[in-house]
Each structure stands twice: as structure tokens, then as C-alpha cells.
Motif scaffolding. Structure first.
Motif, PDB file in Angstrom:
ATOM      1  N   CYS A  69       6.666 -31.512 -14.481  1.00 24.92           N
ATOM      2  CA  CYS A  69       7.236 -32.564 -15.307  1.00 24.92           C
ATOM      3  C   CYS A  69       6.609 -32.503 -16.690  1.00 24.92           C
ATOM      4  O   CYS A  69       5.416 -32.266 -16.822  1.00 24.92           O
ATOM      5  CB  CYS A  69       6.977 -33.927 -14.671  1.00 24.92           C
ATOM      6  SG  CYS A  69       7.482 -35.283 -15.743  1.00 24.92           S
ATOM      7  N   CYS A 109      12.753 -36.451 -14.330  1.00 25.06           N
ATOM      8  CA  CYS A 109      11.720 -36.519 -13.293  1.00 25.06           C
ATOM      9  C   CYS A 109      12.103 -37.649 -12.331  1.00 25.06           C
ATOM     10  O   CYS A 109      12.683 -38.652 -12.719  1.00 25.06           O
ATOM     11  CB  CYS A 109      10.380 -36.815 -13.945  1.00 25.06           C
ATOM     12  SG  CYS A 109       9.016 -36.954 -12.780  1.00 25.06           S
ATOM     13  N   CYS A 131       9.623 -42.224 -14.632  1.00 24.80           N
ATOM     14  CA  CYS A 131       8.933 -41.298 -15.534  1.00 24.80           C
ATOM     15  C   CYS A 131       9.943 -40.802 -16.573  1.00 24.80           C
ATOM     16  O   CYS A 131      11.054 -40.439 -16.234  1.00 24.80           O
ATOM     17  CB  CYS A 131       8.373 -40.126 -14.737  1.00 24.80           C
ATOM     18  SG  CYS A 131       7.681 -38.840 -15.783  1.00 24.80           S
ATOM     19  N   CYS A 185       4.493 -36.417 -16.572  1.00 26.80           N
ATOM     20  CA  CYS A 185       3.553 -37.047 -15.628  1.00 26.80           C
ATOM     21  C   CYS A 185       2.645 -36.067 -14.882  1.00 26.80           C
ATOM     22  O   CYS A 185       1.732 -36.502 -14.185  1.00 26.80           O
ATOM     23  CB  CYS A 185       4.313 -37.905 -14.625  1.00 26.80           C
ATOM     24  SG  CYS A 185       5.212 -36.947 -13.391  1.00 26.80           S
TER      25      CYS A 185
HETATM   26 ZN   LIG Z   1       7.323 -37.091 -14.352  1.00 23.61          ZN
END
Ligand SMILES: [Zn+2]
Length: 206
Positions: A90, A62, A71, A93
Motif C-alpha cells: 500500500c 487499499c 486507508c 499504510c
Molecule cells: Zn493502506
């Protein structure tokens, strides 16, 4: 700016893009736009290595930095048959988006219909760094590109799904680029990837 105009933000995290608007990015395009184009290109390449209708977690990291930290998630992709869009989100997140306009582009790695999918594959664990080095290779043929972008995130880490023969071919490309690389840092990364993959190939044969 043309690039910004091509992305429509539906929710804070939903990124809707038509890949065609990212393909001919001018040389002087700002860094974030070029990074986004590269990221979308990676997603399209990964998503087109697999059949339609499957949801799977790629090895692609990500790009978001919630709370100013990278992330830890990977891109989960889904390619629909009709309409031919690629959904991504993702694994960590909640960032997500949808890509259209990718068919027939340079990033489209769909296998020709006539070409059978080879069966004997091994699951080969690789580090994120090795995987990133492989994505950065410049001279891969389509089969090796498919091998690199079909890498998936599993509970134990990133794995490449490969036959011995394909892995051997990929190692050849890594060696060739390492030999011609003049940037010491990149050469070091290529050497590390070469060593990791060569060890794995040897282990496979024994
Ligand atoms: Zn992410």
C-alpha cells in the motif's frame, strides 16, 4: 477453513497467498474471504497489464482500515520475471503481500506475445468512483480489461492510458451494461461513468 489455511501471515502486514486457493471459492464462503479473493484478483489483473520489472502505483484502493478509517492508499505492484510472483504494497499504510499461482488464471491479463502494444495513448483523468465502476463491468473483452486495470494513480489522481479507439470501445461496453441493468443504483453509476468517459472522448477529438 480452506481459505484461511492458504494465507500465511509472516508479519502483521505481510500477506502471502497462492491465488489458486482463492479461485474456486464456494458460494457460501464468508464475505471477508470473498472480498479478499476479489482484491487479489484485481491486483493480479493490474500487475499483468504491465511489463515485468516495473514498480508502479495502480488505481486499486487499499482495503485496510487503520484506526477504523478507510486507508487512502493505492496498491503499488511489482511483477518479477522469475520467480513469477507479484509483490504488492500500500502506498500509505504499509500493508503488503506477495501472490503466486496466478499464471494462466482467469485474472492473468498478459498480452499474447504476438500482439503489439499500441502507441498513441492519452492520459485521461478519472475519478475513483468511475474507475471502480469500470472494474465492476462484467462483459469486457481482454483489451478493454487491460485498459481498465492499467489505470494508475498519479500525483494528480487516477488516470486511464487510452487511445481514442479503445476508449470508444470501452464506452460501448458501459452503455450496453447500463441499458440492461435492472438495479437502479448500479445503473446510475454506469450512467455517470458513461457521461464522464463520453465527455472525455469528445475533448480528445477536439
Ligand atoms: Zn493502506
Amino acid at each position: 477453513m480452506r481459505v484461511a489455511a492458504s494465507c500465511e501471515v509472516l508479519s502483521p502486514f505481510m500477506f502471502v497467498s497462492d491465488l489458486r486457493h482463492f479461485l474456486d471459492m464456494p458460494e457460501d464462503a464468508p464475505g471477508p474471504a470473498r472480498k479478499m479473493a476479489e482484491h487479489l484478483g484485481f491486483i493480479v489483473r493490474a500487475a499483468t497489464t504491465a511489463k515485468t520489472g516495473a514498480v508502479w502505483e495502480t488505481a486499486l484502493p487499499c482495503r485496510r482500515r487503520p484506526g477504523n478509517r478507510p486507508c487512502p492508499g493505492h496498491m503499488v505492484v511489482f511483477r518479477a520475471d522469475l520467480p513469477s510472483t507479484i509483490d504488492w504494497r500500500c502506498s500509505a499504510c504499509g500493508g503488503e503481500g506477495v501472490i503466486s499461482g496466478w499464471e494462466g488464471s482467469y485474472f492473468d491479463l498478459r498480452r499474447p506475445r504476438s500482439q503489439p502494444v499500441e502507441s498513441a495513448v492519452n492520459e485521461l483523468p478519472v475519478t475513483d468512483e468511475v474507475c471502480a465502476t469500470l472494474r465492476d463491468l462484467r462483459l469486457l473483452d481482454a483489451d478493454c480489461e487491460r485498459l481498465v486495470f492499467a489505470a494508475r494513480a498519479s500525483t494528480t489522481g487516477i488516470v486511464l492510458l487510452t487511445s481514442e479507439e479503445d476508449l470508444d470501445e470501452l464506452i460501448g461496453y458501459v452503455a450496453a451494461e447500463a441499458n440492461h441493468e435492472t438495479n437502479r443504483r448500479r445503473q446510475k453509476r454506469l450512467d455517470l461513468a458513461f457521461a464522464a468517459l463520453s465527455d472525455a472522448l469528445e475533448a480528445m477529438g477536439s
